[in-house]
Design an enzyme around this catalytic site. Structure first.
Site, PDB file in Angstrom:
ATOM      1  N   ARG A 268       9.878  84.321  22.110  1.00 26.21           N
ATOM      2  CA  ARG A 268      10.825  85.269  21.531  1.00 26.21           C
ATOM      3  C   ARG A 268      10.321  86.682  21.769  1.00 26.21           C
ATOM      4  NH1 ARG A 268      13.943  81.932  21.563  1.00 26.21           N
ATOM      5  NH2 ARG A 268      15.177  80.991  19.903  1.00 26.21           N
TER       6      ARG A 268
ATOM      7  N   HIS B   4      16.298  85.849  29.497  1.00 22.88           N
ATOM      8  CA  HIS B   4      16.287  84.757  28.493  1.00 22.88           C
ATOM      9  C   HIS B   4      16.949  83.507  29.083  1.00 22.88           C
ATOM     10  CE1 HIS B   4      15.951  83.982  23.932  1.00 22.88           C
ATOM     11  NE2 HIS B   4      15.898  82.843  24.599  1.00 22.88           N
TER      12      HIS B   4
HETATM   13  C1  GLV Z   1      16.092  79.387  23.486  1.00 24.95           C
HETATM   14  O1  GLV Z   1      15.626  80.468  23.426  1.00 24.95           O
HETATM   15  C2  GLV Z   1      16.001  78.385  22.467  1.00 24.95           C
HETATM   16  O2  GLV Z   1      15.437  78.632  21.389  1.00 24.95           O
HETATM   17  O3  GLV Z   1      16.489  77.275  22.724  1.00 24.95           O
END
Ligand code: GLV
Length: 307
Positions: A222, A270
């Site tokens: 994160r 991401h």
């Molecule tokens: C992606 O970031 C997830 O938490 O699946």
């Protein structure tokens, strides 16, 4: 009448709706951040920070993260501690994540980014390398971190792991108070820990100073776990040799971020891995059945631990 609600941005929403309607056509499904029948909604599948007011759903029995992380739920003040929260734990997600991590390690170590630049100017230049010099540290040995650590180990790399509680593995691991010892052993750090009160801002100067060797950083967890200013500073000072980042303090990464133009920083949006709704919907339905049967839930998030 039981209803389910999906509260997520367009992607992954569309795929989840399709899978849910295919697998559970008998359950009415609302889409969005509210429902015309809030008292009937017993399960909310949610992704991202949506500003959903959970307290409006008086008969809510289960909140389900549509991904591996559940920080977007546990940090939400409208979530009652009494309602169980679960998350997706999926081998296919781990497979994708491990492939990303292996790609990131090898692209860095085998000078792929340099070759891309050299090709532009038609320059023929060889680099020396030795994979045995890599000492890859996986910070966080949950489902995803453990999968990557095992695969890197099978490929012949030196791998070590760190987790809060001790783990039995065929590669060296550190736990609890041994974080400094772990950091002193590695020259690639892969972060797979969840975002919690303890990990917020963890990837900053204070931690980087514990490296004994210049280290490459890979963060697939994160963005709020990293301090981007400190990453830039640590690269300038030679403490970090560079970074491959899939997550950012602010997402999407703002166009004026200095990270974009830094030649030692690789950026992906991401995208390291995502959940697969066919598997996800089955997990949601199984846990919903368990809630009603009073059976222990799978992949439940501990509210205070935050993962
Ligand atoms: C992606 O970031 C997830 O938490 O699946």
């Amino acid at each position: 009448m039981v209803r389910f609600l999906i509260a997520a941005p367009k992607e992954p929403q569309a795929k989840w709706i399709r899978s849910f309607r295919q697998i559970a056509p008998h359950i009415p499904l609302d889409v969005g951040y509210t429902s015309p029948y809030p008292d009937h909604v017993q399960c909310i599948m949610v992704w991202g920070k949506q500003g959903i007011d959970y307290s409006k759903f008086k008969n809510l029995k289960l909140i389900y993260s549509m991904g591996a992380g559940a920080d977007h739920i546990v940090w939400d003040p409208s979530v009652s501690k009494k309602i169980p929260i679960c998350r997706i734990v999926d081998p296919q997600m781990a497979f994708s994540m491990s492939n990303y991590i292996i790609t990131a390690v090898l692209n860095y170590h085998r000078h792929w980014y340099d070759f891309i630049e050299l090709k532009k100017v038609k320059q023929w230049k060889q680099y020396d390398y030795d994979e045995r010099e890599l000492r890859i540290g996986i910070l966080g040995l949950g489902h995803l971190g453990m999968d990557a650590a095992k695969k890197l180990n099978i490929l012949g790399h030196q791998v070590m792991g760190y987790s809060l509680s001790p783990k039995k593995t065929s590669f060296p691991t550190y736990s609890g108070h041994q974080l400094d010892a772990f950091l002193s052993q590695i020259n690639v750090l892969v972060c797979t820990v969840p975002l919690t009160n303890k990990t917020k801002g963890l990837l900053g100067m204070e931690l980087f100073k514990k490296f004994e060797e210049p280290t490459y950083l890979i963060n697939v967890a994160r963005g709020k776990i990293q301090k981007e200013k400190d990453i830039l500073k640590a690269i300038d000072q030679g403490i970090l040799t560079g970074a491959c980042l899939d997550v950012f303090e602010t997402e999407p990464l703002p166009s004026d971020s200095r990270l974009w133009n830094h030649h030692k920083i690789m950026i992906t949006p991401h995208n390291a891995s995502f959940s697969f709704p066919q598997e996800g919907v089955h997990q949601v339905l199984e846990n919903f059945r368990r809630v009603h049967a009073g059976e222990p839930l799978l992949h439940q998030v501990h509210f205070n631990r935050m993962y």
